[in-house]
Motif scaffolding. Structure first.
Motif, PDB file in Angstrom:
ATOM      1  N   ASP A   1      55.726 116.487 104.355  1.00  0.00           N
ATOM      2  CA  ASP A   1      56.118 117.804 104.871  1.00  0.00           C
ATOM      3  C   ASP A   1      56.771 117.666 106.243  1.00  0.00           C
ATOM      4  O   ASP A   1      57.778 118.336 106.545  1.00  0.00           O
ATOM      5  CB  ASP A   1      54.893 118.720 104.975  1.00  0.00           C
TER       6      ASP A   1
ATOM      7  N   PHE B   1      46.110 114.178 100.803  1.00  0.00           N
ATOM      8  CA  PHE B   1      46.350 115.220 101.807  1.00  0.00           C
ATOM      9  C   PHE B   1      47.187 114.663 102.965  1.00  0.00           C
ATOM     10  O   PHE B   1      48.124 115.305 103.447  1.00  0.00           O
ATOM     11  CB  PHE B   1      45.029 115.749 102.369  1.00  0.00           C
TER      12      PHE B   1
ATOM     13  N   ASP C   1      43.728 119.941 106.502  1.00  0.00           N
ATOM     14  CA  ASP C   1      44.582 121.115 106.350  1.00  0.00           C
ATOM     15  C   ASP C   1      43.772 122.337 106.762  1.00  0.00           C
ATOM     16  O   ASP C   1      42.903 122.808 106.019  1.00  0.00           O
ATOM     17  CB  ASP C   1      45.042 121.234 104.889  1.00  0.00           C
ATOM     18  N   THR C   2      44.052 122.848 107.948  1.00  0.00           N
ATOM     19  CA  THR C   2      43.265 123.962 108.474  1.00  0.00           C
ATOM     20  C   THR C   2      43.546 125.281 107.762  1.00  0.00           C
ATOM     21  O   THR C   2      42.814 126.244 107.954  1.00  0.00           O
ATOM     22  CB  THR C   2      43.508 124.121 109.985  1.00  0.00           C
ATOM     23  N   THR C   3      44.604 125.319 106.951  1.00  0.00           N
ATOM     24  CA  THR C   3      44.832 126.531 106.155  1.00  0.00           C
ATOM     25  C   THR C   3      43.869 126.587 104.970  1.00  0.00           C
ATOM     26  O   THR C   3      43.647 127.643 104.394  1.00  0.00           O
ATOM     27  CB  THR C   3      46.278 126.593 105.641  1.00  0.00           C
TER      28      THR C   3
ATOM     29  N   SER D   1      44.200 118.923 113.351  1.00  0.00           N
ATOM     30  CA  SER D   1      45.053 119.561 112.361  1.00  0.00           C
ATOM     31  C   SER D   1      45.895 118.502 111.655  1.00  0.00           C
ATOM     32  O   SER D   1      46.622 117.741 112.306  1.00  0.00           O
ATOM     33  CB  SER D   1      45.968 120.594 113.026  1.00  0.00           C
TER      34      SER D   1
ATOM     35  N   ALA E   1      51.055 115.711 104.156  1.00  0.00           N
ATOM     36  CA  ALA E   1      51.363 116.178 105.511  1.00  0.00           C
ATOM     37  C   ALA E   1      52.496 115.362 106.123  1.00  0.00           C
ATOM     38  O   ALA E   1      53.373 115.899 106.811  1.00  0.00           O
ATOM     39  CB  ALA E   1      50.110 116.090 106.388  1.00  0.00           C
TER      40      ALA E   1
ATOM     41  N   GLN F   1      48.407 119.032 109.772  1.00  0.00           N
ATOM     42  CA  GLN F   1      49.816 119.383 109.897  1.00  0.00           C
ATOM     43  C   GLN F   1      50.418 118.772 111.165  1.00  0.00           C
ATOM     44  O   GLN F   1      51.534 118.245 111.161  1.00  0.00           O
ATOM     45  CB  GLN F   1      49.985 120.903 109.920  1.00  0.00           C
TER      46      GLN F   1
END
Length: 389
Positions: A32, A25, A190-192, A367, A29, A369
């Motif tokens: 990304d 994860f 990942d808060t999504t 977060s 990030a 992200q």
């Protein structure tokens, strides 16, 4: 009028999406963030296990078969080397302005050596300090000393070490890495995925959930022993484990001995499924054995639980306990069976009411992200220095 070419970044990691795990994860990030900031990214990684699902990003994924243990993990020095040795030659053949290395330190060594040969800088992403983790395990002293030498060599050679927290940065500094080369980028989830919106696991009985790695230094067996003390007053209560690790077999034996039928092991599940189990839980369980050299850790499962709104029971002390207690994320209990059982009984008797505050705190402070973008900026800063020379 010529346009500047995008900076070439190579990320070297044995774990990457679609595999499940904090490292995968965190690296996604980072990548990304790099892509968002205009970098040309190549990820040198492994062929994922069968059944991992499809993942076809817009950047280049260079995959190679690797040895895995019986649980499908790349864990153990033979498994590490089965990735590291081919990765060394793959790195020599891959152009880059900067290379990023994820632990273990064996991977750091091959990144460092290939970077010396290619005359380019590398960044070491210190999610934790392996030498400290070994102090909590029953391994020969020569292994600990060798790992300390290897880890120190890698971090001192790195153009920059990015650390997931201030305590990790302080551990890095003990290897005589200059302060100006250490940068804290934060950590999170990942808060999504690990957020309040989504399904809850459909289980009629109240349960506590433990997700992620099960290793000796975490000592998750304390939750099984505590459950045995909880069952006389709350006979329907359960503990559900999702994940894997070197301590899994011992935990299964313990559950049969002290709480038969009340502890369940679900193996590795996709992040969205893990989130559904967390949302439906009475509490999420996190532990670190105290005084084993790893009290500085802040496991990401804390943030995953709080992001879903579920209260955390943290068994241990140090920075993980502090982040739970100081921010209203749940209960920081002493690492004793009685203290953990008391915390479990309290949540079963009266569910915690701080759900919204926990969710808001994670969005603002943990977060993945956001930390990925910060880490990407640090990596690109190293690449820009190199290309300007």
């Amino acid at each position: 009028m010529s346009t500047q070419k995008p900076l070439k970044v190579v990320v070297t990691t044995r774990l990457f999406t679609p595999e499940v795990g904090a490292a995968a994860f965190r690296l996604k990030a980072l990548v990304d963030g790099l892509v968002e900031q205009g970098a040309d990214v190549t990820v040198i990684t492994t062929t994922p296990p069968t059944g991992s699902g499809l993942f076809k990003p817009g950047y280049k994924l260079s995959r190679w078969p690797v040895m895995r243990d019986s649980g499908g993990n790349v864990r153990g020095y033979v498994q590490y080397l089965s990735f590291d040795i081919p990765a060394f030659f793959r790195l020599l053949l891959t152009p880059a302005d900067v290379v990023v290395s994820e632990p273990p330190p064996t991977t750091g060594v091959i990144v460092a050596l290939s970077s010396i040969l290619r005359r380019r800088p590398f960044v070491y992403y210190a999610a934790d300090v392996w030498t400290e983790a070994l102090s909590a395990m029953d391994v020969p002293s020569v292994v600990k000393k060798t790992m300390g030498f290897v880890e120190g060599f890698v971090m001192r050679r790195a153009a920059k070490v990015i650390a997931v927290s201030q305590p990790v940065a302080e551990q890095v500094a003990k290897f005589k890495v200059p302060a100006h080369r250490i940068h804290v980028v934060g950590n999170g989830v990942d808060t999504t995925v690990f957020g309040p919106d989504g399904e809850n696991a459909a289980v009629p009985k109240p349960y506590f959930v433990y997700t992620g790695t099960m290793s000796e230094w975490q000592g998750a067996g304390i939750f099984i022993e505590a459950l045995a003390k909880v069952l006389p007053t709350h006979p329907e209560a359960e503990v559900r484990f999702f994940g894997q690790g070197t301590d899994e077999a011992a935990l299964k034996e313990l559950s049969v001995a002290v709480a038969p039928g009340s502890v369940h092991f679900g193996g590795v599940v996709p992040p969205a499924e893990a989130a559904s189990w967390i949302r439906g839980a009475t509490g999420a369980l996190v532990s670190i054995k105290p005084d084993q050299g790893y009290d500085f850790a802040k496991p990401t499962k804390i943030y995953a639980a709080a992001g879903c709104g579920t209260p955390v029971i943290f068994a241990g002390k140090g920075d993980g306990a502090a982040v739970v207690a100081d921010n209203g994320l749940g209960v920081a209990a002493n690492y004793t069976v009685d203290a953990v059982a008391q915390a479990m009984c309290a949540l079963l008797a009266e569910p915690d009411k701080g759900r919204s505050a926990r969710i808001d705190w994670v969005v603002a402070n943990a977060s993945l992200q956001a930390s990925g973008k910060v880490a990407a900026a640090q990596v690109l800063g190293v690449a820009e220095v190199k290309t300007s020379q």
